[in-house]
Design a protein around this motif. Structure first.
Motif, PDB file in Angstrom:
ATOM      1  N   PRO A 238       0.828  -1.213   0.000  1.00 14.89           N
ATOM      2  CA  PRO A 238       0.000   0.000   0.000  1.00 14.89           C
ATOM      3  C   PRO A 238       0.862   1.263   0.000  1.00 14.89           C
ATOM      4  N   GLY A 239       0.560   2.122  -0.957  1.00 14.62           N
ATOM      5  CA  GLY A 239       1.314   3.368  -1.050  1.00 14.62           C
ATOM      6  C   GLY A 239       2.611   3.250  -1.821  1.00 14.62           C
ATOM      7  N   GLY A 240       3.039   2.023  -2.137  1.00 15.19           N
ATOM      8  CA  GLY A 240       4.274   1.837  -2.870  1.00 15.19           C
ATOM      9  C   GLY A 240       4.108   2.188  -4.342  1.00 15.19           C
ATOM     10  N   LYS A 241       5.138   2.664  -4.964  1.00 18.27           N
ATOM     11  CA  LYS A 241       5.079   3.000  -6.384  1.00 18.27           C
ATOM     12  C   LYS A 241       6.484   3.008  -6.969  1.00 18.27           C
ATOM     13  N   PHE A 242       6.529   2.935  -8.298  1.00 19.04           N
ATOM     14  CA  PHE A 242       7.812   2.997  -8.987  1.00 19.04           C
ATOM     15  C   PHE A 242       8.448   4.377  -8.801  1.00 19.04           C
ATOM     16  N   SER A 243       9.756   4.399  -8.811  1.00 16.76           N
ATOM     17  CA  SER A 243      10.455   5.672  -8.783  1.00 16.76           C
ATOM     18  C   SER A 243      10.266   6.398 -10.116  1.00 16.76           C
ATOM     19  N   ASP A 244      10.515   7.700 -10.141  1.00 15.19           N
ATOM     20  CA  ASP A 244      10.395   8.471 -11.383  1.00 15.19           C
ATOM     21  C   ASP A 244      11.320   7.920 -12.462  1.00 15.19           C
ATOM     22  N   ILE A 250      10.449   2.324 -17.926  1.00 10.74           N
ATOM     23  CA  ILE A 250       9.321   1.485 -18.358  1.00 10.74           C
ATOM     24  C   ILE A 250       8.729   2.021 -19.658  1.00 10.74           C
ATOM     25  N   GLU A 251       8.575   3.333 -19.751  1.00  7.28           N
ATOM     26  CA  GLU A 251       8.020   3.929 -20.972  1.00  7.28           C
ATOM     27  C   GLU A 251       8.940   3.699 -22.172  1.00  7.28           C
ATOM     28  N   ILE A 252      10.240   3.772 -21.944  1.00  2.00           N
ATOM     29  CA  ILE A 252      11.187   3.475 -23.026  1.00  2.00           C
ATOM     30  C   ILE A 252      11.011   2.024 -23.477  1.00  2.00           C
ATOM     31  N   GLY A 253      10.926   1.116 -22.511  1.00  5.95           N
ATOM     32  CA  GLY A 253      10.785  -0.304 -22.832  1.00  5.95           C
ATOM     33  C   GLY A 253       9.497  -0.614 -23.571  1.00  5.95           C
ATOM     34  N   LYS A 254       8.390  -0.045 -23.112  1.00  5.22           N
ATOM     35  CA  LYS A 254       7.109  -0.284 -23.782  1.00  5.22           C
ATOM     36  C   LYS A 254       7.141   0.216 -25.219  1.00  5.22           C
ATOM     37  N   GLY A 255       7.772   1.377 -25.431  1.00  4.57           N
ATOM     38  CA  GLY A 255       7.840   1.932 -26.775  1.00  4.57           C
ATOM     39  C   GLY A 255       8.660   1.084 -27.723  1.00  4.57           C
ATOM     40  N   LYS A 256       9.691   0.424 -27.199  1.00  2.00           N
ATOM     41  CA  LYS A 256      10.546  -0.399 -28.045  1.00  2.00           C
ATOM     42  C   LYS A 256       9.986  -1.803 -28.267  1.00  2.00           C
ATOM     43  N   MET A 257       9.194  -2.299 -27.318  1.00  3.13           N
ATOM     44  CA  MET A 257       8.791  -3.706 -27.380  1.00  3.13           C
ATOM     45  C   MET A 257       7.371  -3.947 -27.864  1.00  3.13           C
ATOM     46  N   PHE A 258       6.470  -2.981 -27.710  1.00  2.00           N
ATOM     47  CA  PHE A 258       5.065  -3.247 -27.963  1.00  2.00           C
ATOM     48  C   PHE A 258       4.497  -2.417 -29.105  1.00  2.00           C
ATOM     49  N   LYS A 259       3.653  -3.060 -29.899  1.00  2.00           N
ATOM     50  CA  LYS A 259       2.916  -2.355 -30.936  1.00  2.00           C
ATOM     51  C   LYS A 259       1.777  -1.574 -30.297  1.00  2.00           C
ATOM     52  N   ASP A 260       1.365  -0.511 -30.962  1.00  2.00           N
ATOM     53  CA  ASP A 260       0.284   0.314 -30.419  1.00  2.00           C
ATOM     54  C   ASP A 260      -1.033  -0.443 -30.309  1.00  2.00           C
ATOM     55  N   ASN A 261      -1.209  -1.476 -31.140  1.00  2.00           N
ATOM     56  CA  ASN A 261      -2.490  -2.190 -31.173  1.00  2.00           C
ATOM     57  C   ASN A 261      -2.465  -3.490 -30.375  1.00  2.00           C
ATOM     58  N   TRP A 262      -1.571  -3.612 -29.376  1.00  2.00           N
ATOM     59  CA  TRP A 262      -1.432  -4.880 -28.662  1.00  2.00           C
ATOM     60  C   TRP A 262      -2.698  -5.310 -27.939  1.00  2.00           C
ATOM     61  N   LYS A 263      -3.570  -4.357 -27.579  1.00  2.00           N
ATOM     62  CA  LYS A 263      -4.791  -4.705 -26.839  1.00  2.00           C
ATOM     63  C   LYS A 263      -5.802  -5.462 -27.703  1.00  2.00           C
ATOM     64  N   GLU A 264      -5.556  -5.508 -29.013  1.00  2.00           N
ATOM     65  CA  GLU A 264      -6.447  -6.270 -29.883  1.00  2.00           C
ATOM     66  C   GLU A 264      -6.452  -7.757 -29.538  1.00  2.00           C
ATOM     67  N   ILE A 265      -5.444  -8.219 -28.821  1.00 10.44           N
ATOM     68  CA  ILE A 265      -5.389  -9.610 -28.358  1.00 10.44           C
ATOM     69  C   ILE A 265      -6.672 -10.006 -27.642  1.00 10.44           C
TER      70      ILE A 265
END
Length: 279
Positions: A238-244, A250-265
């Motif tokens: 509770p109250g825990g979160k990722f550091s800035d 994480i945003e860099i990783g998502k941009g490199k690894m995932f297509k924008d339409n991945w939710k179509e799964i």
């Protein structure tokens, strides 16, 4: 004393079936018959002290017939046995693939019921070694399950759920879903999505090792970070979160690894395609 419910377990010595056989064989509420054709399966049955039955003797008399067979064989096996089931009985399936793929024979006078284990949670606390290392469930570790009444009498939901709690026991919670929702859970969420992500995680660790990181360091570092990151994301701290800095990474990783339409799964047509592929 009420008469025991008569259960026939098809595929009783298979990789999944023998687990179910072991949980049913001594249960006082169920009189179970076991069907198996492979020599490896028959050997597993002998190891746990159960003997095979003849289909023509047990299927027409069963109150519940459980189909513990691979998805690719489900159409052939159900076409063999479902026509011989008595009216008012229940055909039980251990995942949603075959029902959603339309691989079941039509029988409007029986109920179809599906159930699947959630498997023991990574957040389980198990006090003894036997439970701690029961990763699959159905032996000693607590797990939750999902259940769906596909067709038939509402009273059969409770009958099916009670059987499911035994074959997957010890069960902490049973959650009712529709068969369509179960298809989103498996294969879409658990295999197509999560299985792919976890496979990539393992491949990422292998790359780190190829780059010269000691195998032990890569393994221990990844396992520990999986643990804390799951806890942060899924409300265990509770109250825990990722550091800035972590959020930026994480945003860099998502941009490199995932297509924008991945939710179509998770869209219905994609789920149908996934089910078609595995059945």
């Amino acid at each position: 004393m009420e008469k025991p419910i008569k259960v026939t377990l098809v595929g009783a010595g298979g990789k999944m079936g023998y687990r179910l056989s072991n949980n049913l064989k001594d249960h006082p509420e169920y009189q179970t018959s076991y069907l198996e054709i492979s020599e490896a399966g028959l050997e597993r049955m002998r190891e746990i002290g159960v003997s095979p039955s003849e289909a023509q003797e047990c299927v027409p008399d069963a109150d519940v017939v459980i189909f513990a067979v691979p998805d690719v064989a489900m159409g052939k096996v159900t076409s063999q046995h479902i026509p011989n089931m008595k009216p008012g009985s229940i055909a039980m399936f251990l995942d949603p693939a075959a029902p959603l793929a339309g691989h079941l024979p039509e029988r409007s006078d029986i109920s179809f019921f599906a159930t699947h284990p959630c498997h023991p949670s990574v957040f389980n606390w198990e006090p003894v070694e036997k439970s701690h290392f029961d990763y699959f469930g159905g032996i000693a570790a607590k797990q939750n399950i999902v259940c769906a009444l596909i067709q038939g009498s509402r009273e059969h939901y409770e009958v099916g759920e009670n059987v499911a709690k035994v074959i997957y026991g010890p069960v902490t919670k049973s959650i009712e879903v529709t068969i369509e929702q179960m298809g989103i859970l498996e294969p879409a969420l658990s295999e197509t999505f999560c299985g792919a992500l976890i496979t990539i995680m393992k491949e990422g660790m292998d790359v780190a090792i190829e780059k010269g990181v000691p195998k032990e360091a890569a393994y221990e570092f990844l396992m520990g970070h999986i643990n804390i990151e799951l806890a942060l994301l899924f409300g265990q701290l509770p109250g825990g979160k990722f550091s800035d800095a972590a959020i930026k990474a994480i945003e860099i990783g998502k941009g490199k690894m995932f297509k924008d339409n991945w939710k179509e799964i998770f869209e219905p047509e994609s789920v149908k395609e996934q089910i078609k592929a595995i059945t």
